[in-house]
Each structure stands twice: as C-alpha cells, then as structure tokens.
Write a protein that holds these residues in place. Structure first.
Motif, PDB file in Angstrom:
ATOM      1  N   ARG A  72       0.897  -1.280  -0.023  1.00 56.99           N
ATOM      2  CA  ARG A  72       0.173   0.007  -0.232  1.00 56.99           C
ATOM      3  C   ARG A  72       0.646   1.383  -0.051  1.00 56.99           C
ATOM      4  NH1 ARG A  72      -4.524   0.073   4.340  1.00 56.99           N
ATOM      5  NH2 ARG A  72      -5.004   1.969   3.387  1.00 56.99           N
ATOM      6  N   ASP A  73       0.371   2.277  -0.549  1.00 50.78           N
ATOM      7  CA  ASP A  73       0.933   3.760  -0.498  1.00 50.78           C
ATOM      8  C   ASP A  73       0.999   3.973   1.222  1.00 50.78           C
ATOM      9  OD1 ASP A  73       1.117   3.476  -2.851  1.00 50.78           O
ATOM     10  OD2 ASP A  73       0.097   5.431  -3.495  1.00 50.78           O
ATOM     11  N   HIS A  96      -1.331  14.367  -1.846  1.00 43.30           N
ATOM     12  CA  HIS A  96      -2.870  14.022  -2.487  1.00 43.30           C
ATOM     13  C   HIS A  96      -2.270  13.799  -3.913  1.00 43.30           C
ATOM     14  CE1 HIS A  96      -6.832  14.599  -3.208  1.00 43.30           C
ATOM     15  NE2 HIS A  96      -6.579  15.735  -4.246  1.00 43.30           N
ATOM     16  N   ARG A 133      -1.878   7.191  -3.902  1.00 43.71           N
ATOM     17  CA  ARG A 133      -3.186   6.707  -3.980  1.00 43.71           C
ATOM     18  C   ARG A 133      -3.572   6.074  -2.645  1.00 43.71           C
ATOM     19  NH1 ARG A 133      -2.043   2.147  -8.473  1.00 43.71           N
ATOM     20  NH2 ARG A 133      -0.284   1.946  -7.006  1.00 43.71           N
ATOM     21  N   SER A 134      -4.677   6.760  -1.957  1.00 41.41           N
ATOM     22  CA  SER A 134      -5.293   6.263  -0.879  1.00 41.41           C
ATOM     23  C   SER A 134      -4.251   5.917   0.289  1.00 41.41           C
ATOM     24  CB  SER A 134      -6.300   5.207  -1.144  1.00 41.41           C
ATOM     25  OG  SER A 134      -7.243   5.746  -2.062  1.00 41.41           O
ATOM     26  N   PRO A 135      -3.477   6.620   0.483  1.00 44.28           N
ATOM     27  CA  PRO A 135      -2.297   6.491   1.368  1.00 44.28           C
ATOM     28  C   PRO A 135      -2.675   5.917   2.856  1.00 44.28           C
ATOM     29  CG  PRO A 135      -2.119   8.476   1.192  1.00 44.28           C
ATOM     30  CD  PRO A 135      -3.282   7.941   0.140  1.00 44.28           C
ATOM     31  N   GLU A 136      -2.064   5.058   3.497  1.00 45.38           N
ATOM     32  CA  GLU A 136      -2.064   4.880   4.881  1.00 45.38           C
ATOM     33  C   GLU A 136      -1.328   5.823   5.542  1.00 45.38           C
ATOM     34  OE1 GLU A 136      -3.230   2.681   8.493  1.00 45.38           O
ATOM     35  OE2 GLU A 136      -4.041   2.570   6.376  1.00 45.38           O
ATOM     36  N   ARG A 137      -2.142   6.585   6.564  1.00 38.90           N
ATOM     37  CA  ARG A 137      -1.402   7.931   6.862  1.00 38.90           C
ATOM     38  C   ARG A 137      -0.822   7.330   8.467  1.00 38.90           C
ATOM     39  NH1 ARG A 137      -2.880  14.265   7.498  1.00 38.90           N
ATOM     40  NH2 ARG A 137      -1.801  14.770   9.385  1.00 38.90           N
TER      41      ARG A 137
END
Length: 416
Positions: free
Chosen positions: A46-47, A199, A203-207
């Motif tokens: 994931r991003d 942003h 792509r829909s990153p986990e923060r």
C-alpha cells in the motif's frame, strides 16, 4: 516466504526470515514506533504517508519493506529520493547491511561524484537506486538512466526537498515512473505543501504519524543562551570544555562555518567542516572522520541538519539560528538518538527574540533560558543550579570624596 521465530521484536511485522536474520546480525532488536507501524503497511504494497521526527528510524521503515518485496518478486526495482548527498549516502550505508547477504546491488546518484562511475553502476541493473533529485534529473536528461522498471518510489525527508526547491524535479521524475507503483512519502513536518504533494502522487495512502509535527527529540535537553554576538566564540569555548565528548556545531552560512572551524581549531580541538563549498570527497572525509572520532567537532550548515546519523553526539550547538525555524528540530535531532540522552544549546543574540519565538511556536513549548556572559572566569552552570551572589560592601560616603566615574559626576554650578 516463511518466517522464523526470532527473539527480535520485528518478528510480527511480516518480514522474511532472511531479513529477520539480518536485523539480528546488525543488532536491531526492537522496532521504533515508525518502523512498527509502517513496515506491515509497506510490506502489503500500500501507499504510505509517514510523519515522524528525525532520528526515529525512518530509513529502515521503508528499506525493509522494499527488500522484502524485491525478495518476493513483487517489485523489480525501487527508487529512493533524498534531499542531500549525505542523507543518500546514509541510506545506502543502511541498505548495505542487508543487500550484500541478499545479493542485491545498489546505485547512488548524487552531485559532486563521478558521472562515469554512476553510469557504470546503472548499467549493472541495480535493484535499489538512491538519488538526489537534481542528479537523477541530470541522468534522465542525458538518457543514461531509465525508470520504466521502477515499481516502488520513496520520497524521504519530503519537506526538506520542497524547501530546497526540488518540487519541479520530483514532478518530472515521477512522470517517468510507471503509474502503477507503490509510493511512500516520509516527512518530519507537515506543511500544506506536503499534504498537496501526498494528495497528488499517492493513492489512498495509509497515514502514520508517530509524533506531532515539530516535536523535538524527547531525550534532548534544550537550553537557550542570550548573548551578544561578539561573546559567542568565548561561550563556545566554555561549552566545548564543559562537554568533552563529540560535538556538532551549526552555522548559518558556509562562510560562517569555515570561519568557525578555524576558531575551534585555534582552541586546540580537532574539527572538520561540512558546507556547500566543500567537494563531495571532502564532505565524505569529514563525516567519516567525525564518525571514527578523528575529529571531535564537526561544524556544518543546514545541509547536515538531516542526513547525519552519528552515534553518541553528546552536544549540538546552534551557534547561529537557522533560517527556517523548522530546521531547529532537525538540528537538535542529531543528538539524543538510539535511546541515548543529549544536549542542545542555542546561542541567540538579544535582538533575535522574534526568531526564538518562531521556533518555540513550532515546539509548542518554551526553551529553558540560561544566562550568558562568556567573559567570566567560572564556567556556566546548568540551569537547575544557582549561583550565590557576593556583592562587594559599599564604602561609607565621606565628605570630600567622589563616587563613580568622572563622566557621571555632577558639575558644580552656581545657583541663581
């Protein structure tokens, strides 16, 4: 790949047995908070948008997942972008603790180094490319490197890269990387520009945020000394006597760093310097000598506020305040690392009160003050100690005597 049970705290993060063995071999037992939270997310592909202060182990937080995914054949090649040459070399040094045993090759593309050697390294088809944006752009323009095989990109110290004006270069680089990729962004602070960058490219990153932006290292004891500029050299001499271990001194300009290094040497201390006037070879020699203990004092500009990972720096001296208040956090993060306590002392002139307040606004806490006066014979005491004042007894006034300098004596005037 099958995992193996291991005494290390890294066991449950989804890493391969080979990487767990490498962690043990290199003395890594317990993951830092950013590693514990980021590694499982990055291993999944994931991003990721990671926010953590300097000195918290961000390099391993992205290197371990990249190497794991390379092992599993999930990615073909990875790219890491870093703002400075020193940080790029530090990342490669960290990666080499694992790549050699895994049979992987790395290439470091940085300014000030031989383009011919870098082209040779690229032709060897490295698994991991570590680069500064400017030099990578040079290679892209000369067509000596192609990024079509890159499946994972890391933007390390992204806030610093934006501060240095690398956004156009980063944009051009990412436009040449396949759109279907994993992207990880790491930053110590979170200005609006960083949010916009995340942003735009993630792509829909986990923060993941393990400390609020601007948080200073918890193990660093901070002090502020208000002192006239002309007294700074004497105060620095006292600080070097009070702290006989390794010391990192920050100057604002390259000219100031060069001059300050000479002053430190004149005091009898071994000192090296790192700033933009030094060649890459000179900067590497200075940093390596500082790590080995050949130089006790390293004088540097803010190019070293990130990217210096030297153990046991006992004291950081902000001889000059940084131009960017946020760089204060990165400067003092060079000490108080790996669980060790450190001290950071800042020398500010009385007319810099506004600049100090800007730093404290970021820290959200006041920096403890200590008195200046570097010209006194006794050494400055820590802030928790007090000094007994012994005022000289005033002589009784006797008629016919005068007090004070002549310039302050009243002239006798005839009364009207």
């Amino acid at each position: 790949m099958q995992q193996t049970q291991n005494e290390s705290g890294f066991t449950g993060l989804g890493l391969s047995a080979e990487l767990l063995s490498g962690l043990n071999r290199n003395g890594f037992r317990t993951p830092t908070p950013i590693q514990a939270q980021a590694v499982p997310v990055a291993v999944s592909g994931r991003d990721l948008f990671g926010i953590a202060q300097t000195g918290t182990g961000k390099s391993l937080a992205f290197l371990l997942p990249l190497l794991h995914r390379l092992q599993n054949g999930e990615i073909r090649q990875a790219l890491v972008l870093a703002p400075t040459r020193e940080l790029a070399l530090q990342i490669e040094e960290e990666a080499r603790k694992f790549t050699h045993s895994l049979g992987y090759r790395t290439a470091v593309l940085i300014g000030g180094a031989s383009m011919i050697n870098q082209v040779r390294a690229i032709k060897s088809h490295p698994n991991l490319i570590i680069a500064t944006p400017g030099r990578l752009l040079d290679h892209l323009q000369s067509r000596s490197v192609k990024l079509g095989w890159i499946d994972a990109v890391v933007l390390d110290e992204a806030d610093r890269m934006l501060d240095m004006g690398f956004l156009p270069a980063i944009t051009r680089i990412l436009e040449q990387v396949p759109a279907q990729r994993q992207t990880m962004l790491f930053s110590a602070t979170m200005p609006k520009e960083i949010e916009d960058l995340a942003h735009r490219f993630l792509r829909s990153p986990e923060r993941i945020e393990v400390s609020r932006p601007g948080t200073a290292a918890q193990l660093v004891r901070q002090e502020l000394i208000s002192i006239p500029h002309e007294e700074k050299p004497n105060m620095l001499g006292l600080l070097l006597k009070d702290h006989p271990e390794t010391v990192l001194v920050f100057a604002r300009t390259r000219h100031g760093a060069r001059k300050l290094a000479k002053i430190v040497r004149s005091m009898g201390h071994s000192a090296a310097e790192i700033h933009s006037d030094r060649t890459m070879a000179q900067r590497k020699e200075a940093l390596d000598g500082f790590k080995r203990g050949q130089y006790r004092v390293l004088v540097a500009t803010d190019i070293a506020s990130r990217g210096i990972d030297v153990k046991n720096i006992s004291l950081v001296v902000n001889y000059d305040l940084p131009d960017n208040p946020e760089d204060y956090v990165h400067r003092i993060g060079r000490t108080g690392r790996a669980g060790e306590e450190g001290v950071a002392i800042t020398l500010a002139t009385p007319d810099q009160a506004k600049d100090v307040r800007a730093i404290e606004k970021i820290l959200k806490v006041a920096i403890p003050r200590r008195g200046g006066h570097a010209d006194r014979e006794e050494r400055p005491l820590p802030p928790h100690q007090s000094r007994v004042s012994h005022q000289p007894k005033r002589r009784p006034f006797r008629p016919g005597t005068q007090r004070g300098p002549k310039s302050f004596q009243r002239k006798k005037t005839a009364r009207a």
